[in-house]
Design a protein around this motif. Structure first.
Motif, PDB file in Angstrom:
ATOM      1  N   ALA A  50       0.822  -1.216   0.000  1.00 46.29           N
ATOM      2  CA  ALA A  50       0.000   0.000   0.000  1.00 46.29           C
ATOM      3  C   ALA A  50       0.851   1.260   0.000  1.00 46.29           C
ATOM      4  O   ALA A  50       0.373   2.340  -0.376  1.00 46.29           O
ATOM      5  CB  ALA A  50      -0.934   0.003   1.209  1.00 46.29           C
ATOM      6  N   ALA A  51       2.115   1.138   0.390  1.00 47.05           N
ATOM      7  CA  ALA A  51       3.020   2.289   0.409  1.00 47.05           C
ATOM      8  C   ALA A  51       3.695   2.525  -0.930  1.00 47.05           C
ATOM      9  O   ALA A  51       4.468   3.480  -1.074  1.00 47.05           O
ATOM     10  CB  ALA A  51       4.089   2.093   1.484  1.00 47.05           C
ATOM     11  N   THR A  52       3.403   1.676  -1.908  1.00 48.74           N
ATOM     12  CA  THR A  52       4.005   1.803  -3.233  1.00 48.74           C
ATOM     13  C   THR A  52       2.997   2.398  -4.202  1.00 48.74           C
ATOM     14  O   THR A  52       1.935   1.806  -4.429  1.00 48.74           O
ATOM     15  CB  THR A  52       4.474   0.435  -3.756  1.00 48.74           C
ATOM     16  N   PRO A  53       3.279   3.556  -4.786  1.00 47.17           N
ATOM     17  CA  PRO A  53       2.331   4.160  -5.736  1.00 47.17           C
ATOM     18  C   PRO A  53       2.069   3.235  -6.917  1.00 47.17           C
ATOM     19  O   PRO A  53       2.921   2.434  -7.309  1.00 47.17           O
ATOM     20  CB  PRO A  53       3.042   5.437  -6.178  1.00 47.17           C
ATOM     21  N   ILE A  54       0.890   3.355  -7.493  1.00 49.21           N
ATOM     22  CA  ILE A  54       0.533   2.569  -8.673  1.00 49.21           C
ATOM     23  C   ILE A  54       1.523   2.894  -9.796  1.00 49.21           C
ATOM     24  O   ILE A  54       1.742   4.056 -10.127  1.00 49.21           O
ATOM     25  CB  ILE A  54      -0.899   2.890  -9.112  1.00 49.21           C
ATOM     26  N   GLY A  55       2.124   1.867 -10.353  1.00 47.84           N
ATOM     27  CA  GLY A  55       3.087   2.059 -11.431  1.00 47.84           C
ATOM     28  C   GLY A  55       4.510   2.298 -10.975  1.00 47.84           C
ATOM     29  O   GLY A  55       5.413   2.384 -11.805  1.00 47.84           O
ATOM     30  N   SER A  56       4.731   2.394  -9.670  1.00 43.57           N
ATOM     31  CA  SER A  56       6.075   2.623  -9.138  1.00 43.57           C
ATOM     32  C   SER A  56       6.741   1.301  -8.824  1.00 43.57           C
ATOM     33  O   SER A  56       6.081   0.321  -8.468  1.00 43.57           O
ATOM     34  CB  SER A  56       6.014   3.488  -7.875  1.00 43.57           C
ATOM     35  N   ALA A  57       8.068   1.268  -8.916  1.00 47.26           N
ATOM     36  CA  ALA A  57       8.814   0.047  -8.630  1.00 47.26           C
ATOM     37  C   ALA A  57       9.133  -0.100  -7.151  1.00 47.26           C
ATOM     38  O   ALA A  57       9.489  -1.189  -6.702  1.00 47.26           O
ATOM     39  CB  ALA A  57      10.110   0.017  -9.438  1.00 47.26           C
ATOM     40  N   SER A  58       9.019   0.961  -6.378  1.00 48.33           N
ATOM     41  CA  SER A  58       9.333   0.884  -4.948  1.00 48.33           C
ATOM     42  C   SER A  58       8.403   1.806  -4.168  1.00 48.33           C
ATOM     43  O   SER A  58       7.709   2.650  -4.746  1.00 48.33           O
ATOM     44  CB  SER A  58      10.805   1.251  -4.692  1.00 48.33           C
ATOM     45  N   GLY A  59       8.410   1.635  -2.847  1.00 50.41           N
ATOM     46  CA  GLY A  59       7.479   2.362  -2.001  1.00 50.41           C
ATOM     47  C   GLY A  59       8.150   3.415  -1.136  1.00 50.41           C
ATOM     48  O   GLY A  59       9.366   3.596  -1.149  1.00 50.41           O
ATOM     49  N   TYR A  60       7.310   4.080  -0.347  1.00 48.94           N
ATOM     50  CA  TYR A  60       7.790   5.122   0.564  1.00 48.94           C
ATOM     51  C   TYR A  60       8.338   4.509   1.847  1.00 48.94           C
ATOM     52  O   TYR A  60       7.852   3.476   2.322  1.00 48.94           O
ATOM     53  CB  TYR A  60       6.659   6.088   0.901  1.00 48.94           C
ATOM     54  N   THR A  61       9.315   5.183   2.419  1.00 48.31           N
ATOM     55  CA  THR A  61       9.840   4.779   3.724  1.00 48.31           C
ATOM     56  C   THR A  61       8.760   4.920   4.781  1.00 48.31           C
ATOM     57  O   THR A  61       8.500   3.999   5.559  1.00 48.31           O
ATOM     58  CB  THR A  61      11.045   5.662   4.114  1.00 48.31           C
ATOM     59  N   ILE A  62       8.119   6.079   4.809  1.00 43.26           N
ATOM     60  CA  ILE A  62       7.055   6.386   5.762  1.00 43.26           C
ATOM     61  C   ILE A  62       5.787   6.680   4.965  1.00 43.26           C
ATOM     62  O   ILE A  62       5.765   7.605   4.142  1.00 43.26           O
ATOM     63  CB  ILE A  62       7.406   7.600   6.642  1.00 43.26           C
TER      64      ILE A  62
END
Length: 529
Positions: A50-62
């Motif tokens: 859920a911390a990874t934006p749609i289409g992104s390869a990685s997510g947010y730390t926080i």
């Protein structure tokens, strides 16, 4: 004339037989290839996705779906806040600056920032909040060491009231600040988004009108609530508890199983065998949750890799939860979608954090302590694939639907030697090989009765006769079971993984039988001619 017609009919029948034979042998390998293509790898999912934006390869730390207050020293990573992001609090660090770095100073830098609108992003907030008693300048710093350049984006750029964009104070970047403010006012300045005569303002804008539209639905709770998928690690107590994971799947333990010592060492981790530590409401004592720490620091490779396979599951917790540790930083990812996570002041046991976090709300008051990035890399079987099959009791088996079954009347459903009305080899009235009462000897050579062979000229056909253009019944390997046809059970491993093979044999046999019938007819016709 009659002789030529028989010859033409013989050729037509031979061609039909050859076509059927060709189709039979052509269908088999194609169907087998299709059956092979049906096999696929098991579905796996990251509970922190859920911390990874749609289409992104990685997510947010926080990643915070609600409001966040950050009053510690800095973040080496990325931040996304779906509510109001306020930097500064009188209870936290008194410094006027809050820098966001890529990493490599005190924490891990071996990660890639997430992307928003096709661009690397360091900070994504729904709106900017200001605490007049503790103002801070949020600084998006330029990376070093070849890390991607990642900027800031704000969804609601109409708040706070009176804020606007302008050139960075003392730099070439862009800042979001009060129109009458100074370099000491609460603001977000980005070194990596050049002002360039005002063009920098547009780089803070988002293409989407809402924060939530950038992210997938949170399925972490469903993934973690599954039964039948968990393995139990080997735990050896000691000064540093040793936790050796079972490599055959994801491992889970209650917090009480490893909380006997302040530190533990994790061995045997991999993408498909991470450690999930289940935290119960009873583990929170007087509002405080104390976690043991993995022995390796988040920055020190290769030992820091273990941190990416530890997940503290707080999905059963709601309300305020103050998180601390015994002596070392809090290490590993925290999944607390319905809780308000608080990292307390140093005087109250506040520590550094090294991992990834999903929370409903967040307050970080840990003064000079930092937030570092160690993204979670473990994966669990998808919730839809991990249901227990009553036939085997094993997780991940398929349900009763068998994509290789066929409806009655399709190839493979009739036993060899039996035929349905109208199929090749059937002796319906008027078809080749059938004799109507009074027919034998009643027709002179060269004459034909209606409906008998020889009444159609080449190129024209009557329904049901050899050479007709009626399409044969074809098989559809995706046909679902019906009430008339019981579904395959889980014990039918062939039906699950190669369901097309039984009907290939049946269909081929039917085609060969039909071709043989036509060739026999041709032979008889030739002899009678």
């Amino acid at each position: 004339m009659n002789h030529h017609r028989r010859a033409r009919r013989a050729i037509t029948a031979s061609a039909a037989a050859a076509a059927i034979l060709g189709a039979a042998f052509a269908v088999a390998p194609a169907a087998m290839a299709g059956a092979a293509e049906d096999t696929s790898a098991p579905c796996l999912a990251n509970p922190m996705a859920a911390a990874t934006p749609i289409g992104s390869a990685s997510g947010y730390t926080i990643f915070v779906t609600g409001d966040a207050i950050l009053a510690n020293s800095e973040l080496e990573g990325s931040l996304a806040v779906g509510g109001t992001a306020t930097f500064g609090d009188p209870r936290g660090l008194a410094s006027n600056q809050y820098p966001l770095y890529h990493g490599g100073i005190g924490g891990n830098a071996d990660y890639t920032p997430p992307t928003i609108d096709g661009e690397y992003n360091r900070l994504l907030i729904n709106r900017f909040g200001v605490n007049p008693d503790a103002t801070k300048v949020v600084q998006i710093k330029a990376p070093s060491g070849g890390a991607p350049v990642a900027g800031a984006k704000i969804v609601d750029r109409a708040t706070p009231a009176g804020y606007t964009f302008g050139p960075q104070f003392g730099g070439a970047g862009t800042t979001y600040f009060p129109a009458a403010g100074t370099n000491m006012s609460a603001q977000i300045e980005s070194e990596v988004q050049a002002w360039n005569g005002g063009a920098g303002a547009a780089t803070f804008a988002t293409a989407q009108a809402s924060f939530s539209s950038y992210f997938p639905a949170d399925e972490g709770s469903d993934l973690l609530a599954q039964t039948g998928i968990w393995r139990t690690p080997t735990i050896i107590p000691g000064g540093d508890t040793t936790v050796t994971l079972d490599p055959s799947g994801p491992n889970r333990v209650p917090l009480s199983a490893i909380s006997g010592a302040p530190k533990f060492r994790l061995d045997g981790y991999s993408t498909t065998s991470p450690l999930i530590v289940k935290v119960a409401p009873s583990d929170v004592v007087n509002g405080v949750l104390t976690l043991p720490s993995e022995v390796n620091a988040g920055k020190n490779a290769p030992g820091n890799a273990a941190l990416s396979y530890i997940l503290w599951d707080l999905s059963d917790l709601t309300g305020d939860v103050t998180i601390t540790s015994y002596n070392e930083p809090v290490r590993g990812s925290i999944y607390a979608p319905d809780a308000h996570v608080v990292f307390p002041t140093e005087a109250q046991g506040g520590r550094e954090f090294e991992g990834q976090l999903i929370a409903g709300d967040l307050t970080v008051l840990s003064n000079g302590k930092e937030l570092h990035t160690n993204l979670f890399k473990g994966e669990l079987p998808c919730a839809s694939d991990s249901t227990t099959d009553p036939g085997t009791g094993e997780p991940g088996t398929t349900g009763p639907t068998d994509p290789g079954t066929t409806e009655p009347g399709e190839p493979g459903t009739t036993d060899p030697g039996t035929t349905e009305p109208g199929e090749p080899g059937t002796t319906e009235p008027g078809e080749p090989g059938t004799t109507e009462p009074g027919e034998p000897g009643t027709t002179e050579p060269g004459t034909t009765e209606p409906g008998e062979p020889g009444t159609t000229e080449p190129g024209t056909t009557e329904p049901g006769e050899p050479g007709t253009t009626e399409e044969p019944v074809t098989d559809d390997t995706t046909t679902q079971p019906t009430a008339e046809q019981p579904a395959a059970t889980s014990s039918d491993s062939l039906a699950i993984t190669g369901g097309g093979l039984p009907w290939i044999a049946g269909g081929t046999a039917a085609a060969l039988a039909a071709a043989g019938g036509i060739l026999l007819l041709v032979s008889r016709r030739k002899r009678s001619a």
